[in-house]
Enzyme design. Structure first.
Site, short mmCIF file in Angstrom:
data_model
loop_
_atom_site.label_atom_id
_atom_site.label_comp_id
_atom_site.label_asym_id
_atom_site.label_seq_id
_atom_site.Cartn_x
_atom_site.Cartn_y
_atom_site.Cartn_z
N HIS A 1 0.84 -1.21 0.00
CA HIS A 1 0.00 0.00 0.00
C HIS A 1 0.87 1.25 0.00
O HIS A 1 0.42 2.32 -0.37
CB HIS A 1 -0.96 0.01 1.20
CG HIS A 1 -0.27 0.01 2.52
ND1 HIS A 1 0.46 -1.06 2.97
CD2 HIS A 1 -0.15 0.97 3.48
CE1 HIS A 1 0.98 -0.76 4.15
NE2 HIS A 1 0.62 0.46 4.48
N ARG A 2 2.10 1.08 0.46
CA ARG A 2 3.12 2.13 0.33
C ARG A 2 4.32 1.43 -0.30
O ARG A 2 4.61 0.28 0.04
CB ARG A 2 3.55 2.64 1.70
CG ARG A 2 2.46 3.30 2.49
CD ARG A 2 2.68 4.81 2.52
NE ARG A 2 1.83 5.44 3.50
CZ ARG A 2 0.55 5.76 3.29
NH1 ARG A 2 -0.02 5.48 2.13
NH2 ARG A 2 -0.16 6.36 4.22
N LYS B 1 9.41 -3.03 2.52
CA LYS B 1 10.71 -2.97 3.21
C LYS B 1 10.83 -4.07 4.24
O LYS B 1 9.86 -4.45 4.89
CB LYS B 1 10.77 -1.60 3.92
CG LYS B 1 12.10 -1.25 4.48
CD LYS B 1 13.05 -0.70 3.44
CE LYS B 1 14.43 -0.47 4.01
NZ LYS B 1 15.20 -1.71 4.11
N LYS C 1 4.92 -2.67 11.74
CA LYS C 1 6.05 -1.89 12.27
C LYS C 1 6.18 -0.55 11.56
O LYS C 1 6.26 0.49 12.18
CB LYS C 1 7.31 -2.73 12.05
CG LYS C 1 8.49 -2.40 12.87
CD LYS C 1 9.67 -3.29 12.50
CE LYS C 1 9.50 -4.75 12.88
NZ LYS C 1 10.78 -5.52 12.74
N ASP D 1 5.34 5.42 11.47
CA ASP D 1 5.14 6.36 10.36
C ASP D 1 6.29 6.36 9.36
O ASP D 1 6.77 7.42 8.94
CB ASP D 1 4.94 7.80 10.89
CG ASP D 1 3.51 8.00 11.37
OD1 ASP D 1 2.59 7.45 10.73
OD2 ASP D 1 3.32 8.66 12.40
N LYS E 1 9.85 -9.31 3.74
CA LYS E 1 10.95 -10.00 4.46
C LYS E 1 11.49 -11.10 3.56
O LYS E 1 10.75 -11.68 2.76
CB LYS E 1 10.41 -10.63 5.75
CG LYS E 1 11.48 -10.93 6.76
CD LYS E 1 11.91 -9.68 7.48
CE LYS E 1 12.80 -9.94 8.64
NZ LYS E 1 12.78 -8.83 9.59
N SER F 1 16.70 2.88 8.53
CA SER F 1 16.76 2.46 7.12
C SER F 1 16.04 3.47 6.23
O SER F 1 16.48 3.78 5.12
CB SER F 1 16.08 1.10 6.93
OG SER F 1 16.96 0.05 7.27
N1 GLU Z 1 15.53 -6.55 9.78
C1 GLU Z 1 15.12 -5.40 10.51
C2 GLU Z 1 13.74 -5.59 11.10
O1 GLU Z 1 13.32 -6.69 11.34
C3 GLU Z 1 15.29 -4.12 9.70
C4 GLU Z 1 14.41 -3.96 8.51
C5 GLU Z 1 14.79 -2.78 7.63
O2 GLU Z 1 15.60 -1.98 8.03
O3 GLU Z 1 14.23 -2.70 6.52
O4 GLU Z 1 13.07 -4.65 11.43
#
Ligand code: GLU
Length: 472
Positions: free
Chosen positions: A66-67, A71, A95, A100, A107, A364
């Site tokens: 949706h965005r 990540k 998360k 935000d 993943k 990140s």
């Molecule tokens: N692997 C980390 C997490 O579980 C970082 C994820 C990221 O920075 O994209 O939140």
């Protein structure tokens, strides 16, 4: 919902989200769209190692888009499977929404024991896996951006970025295709410590909220609080080192792969870490008491328990014995759905993973922006701020007729560098997110735990984005 069934990791995460859907009274269609994993790629690829062909299996799950980009980290581990990767991708969705960060959740995982391979072999395998992800549309700065996780770090991210760049030489934003890179290759200062430092910022904000502190039966601040940590990897190490050095907390036990060590007067985290790196375990550290059964030490009496290792550590089998006042989930999914129910019933405060460990993805996000902007944070304004500070100090001194103490002057005339700005942005993010979660907890009478409150905060934001844009 019955608690007799053994839920898988992804079911456990879905059940936790379900509590928040119920508390919010969300339309079941929207809830279904939020909960489901959009896509999963499984790849198998051969690599020639020491004259023999080995076949590796890897996954990348996109839970939400949706965005964009979606990540989340990529883990290299001997035990990883599709269900786990889907669960972790879902956690990334919640998360990012909680803190935000305008990303979807994803993943990845590669089934491998990195300790069995040389550096050059790991490079071959990582580059080959990256090619699979890029070719299949599961890695690019605009759509899907990996990061370090268990078994991966700056080294792997540098190889991944270089592989992407070779395949896409025209992409001027190639550096933004992964985060957690070395600073010399487009990484950002403060990313390595980010998840650990974010955990500390989360705890500090908790301790600023009197009402929440009372509910946990605690008072004061972090100074002198007795902490047990499970896992002295990147997250556990930085979190406890900062808690010990900056907050005066006492780390009374460290649980690691080979067992646990306890010292009620406090362990020196840097020394334990050095011992761990040199000897491969915690056994034999100084005067501490060693216990082979590390898991039983989760049940040690303490103020704060920080599970910072694997998922599924606190379950129906041991949740009733946990004596900590707060469990602060620095790892992803350390408490199962059944374990969580038991802790909630017993009134143990659980600060949930999707909030506590969101510092990693927050920094990140800063790194990704830095890569797209092609400039280090603070480069334009640092000296200008210093000059203004000088003028301010001079004005103060001439108005008061006395010299400012050196320490005050130094603080006043110092312009913020990238690390200062990253830490400030991370602190602000964790404070604001905590405030939203706490407000949700206290304003919705169907919610009585931080996890459901955190999920509710996330789900409201995600639902809004689905409803605003519509489903096509
Ligand atoms: N692997 C980390 C997490 O579980 C970082 C994820 C990221 O920075 O994209 O939140």
């Amino acid at each position: 919902m019955s608690t007799t069934k053994q839920w898988s990791f992804s079911e456990s995460v879905a059940n936790m989200a379900e509590r928040a859907f119920d508390a919010l009274g969300l339309d079941s269609g929207v809830a279904g769209a939020i909960k489901s994993c959009d896509a999963v790629l499984q790849v198998r690829f051969p690599v020639e190692i020491r004259g023999k062909i080995e076949t590796f299996t890897g996954w990348r799950a996109v839970h939400s888009a949706h965005r964009l980009p979606s990540k989340g980290g990529i883990r290299f581990a001997p035990i990883v499977n599709q269900d786990e990767v889907e669960a972790l991708a879902a956690l990334m969705t919640y998360k990012c929404a909680i803190v935000d960060v305008p990303f979807g959740g994803s993943k990845g995982g590669l089934l491998i024991d990195p300790r069995q391979y040389e550096r050059s072999e790991m490079q071959l395998i990582t580059r080959r896996f990256t090619r699979e992800l890029v070719r299949k549309g599961f890695l690019s700065p605009a759509t899907n951006v990996p990061a370090p996780d268990m078994g991966t770090g700056e080294r792997e991210m540098a190889w991944m970025m270089d592989t992407y760049r070779t395949l896409n030489p025209e992409d001027i934003n190639h550096a933004a295709c992964v985060t957690g890179k070395p600073v010399a290759h487009g990484g950002i200062r403060g990313r390595v410590e980010a998840t650990g430092r974010g955990t500390v910022f989360a705890l500090r904000e908790f301790f600023r909220h009197r009402e929440d502190l009372d509910a946990a039966g605690l008072s004061g601040n972090l100074e002198g609080k007795r902490i047990v940590v499970q896992g002295l990897g990147n997250v556990g190490y930085h979190a406890t080192k900062i808690l010990q050095e900056e907050d005066g907390a006492i780390i009374i036990a460290v649980i690691e792969r080979d067992g646990a060590i306890i010292d009620e007067s406090g362990l020196d985290i840097q020394a334990v870490y050095t011992h761990l790196v040199e000897s491969g375990g915690v056994a034999g550290f100084g005067e501490s008491k060693y216990f082979e059964d590390g898991l039983s030490v989760l049940e040690l009496d303490c103020d704060i328990l920080i599970p910072a290792a694997l998922e599924g550590q606190i379950t129906a089998a041991n949740a009733a014995n946990i004596k900590a006042a707060i469990v602060c989930e620095a790892a992803n999914g350390p408490i199962t759905f059944e374990g969580d129910d038991i802790l909630n019933q017993r009134g143990v405060v659980v600060l949930p993973d999707a909030f506590v460990n969101a510092g990693g993805v927050t920094v990140s996000y800063f790194e990704w922006i830095r890569n797209l902007a092609h400039i280090r944070f603070g480069r334009m304004e640092r000296r200008y701020d210093e000059m203004r500070g000088q003028h301010m100090a001079q004005a103060l001194e001439s108005m008061t007729g006395s010299k400012l103490p050196d320490i005050v002057r130094d603080e006043l005339v110092r312009g913020a560098d990238e690390l200062d700005l990253v830490r400030s942005g991370l602190d602000d993010t964790m404070r604001l997110s905590y405030q939203q979660i706490s407000e949700e907890l206290h304003s919705n009478d169907k919610i009585s735990d931080f996890r459901t409150a955190a999920y509710a905060v996330a789900i409201k934001k995600i639902a809004r984005s689905y409803l605003d844009i519509g489903v096509y």
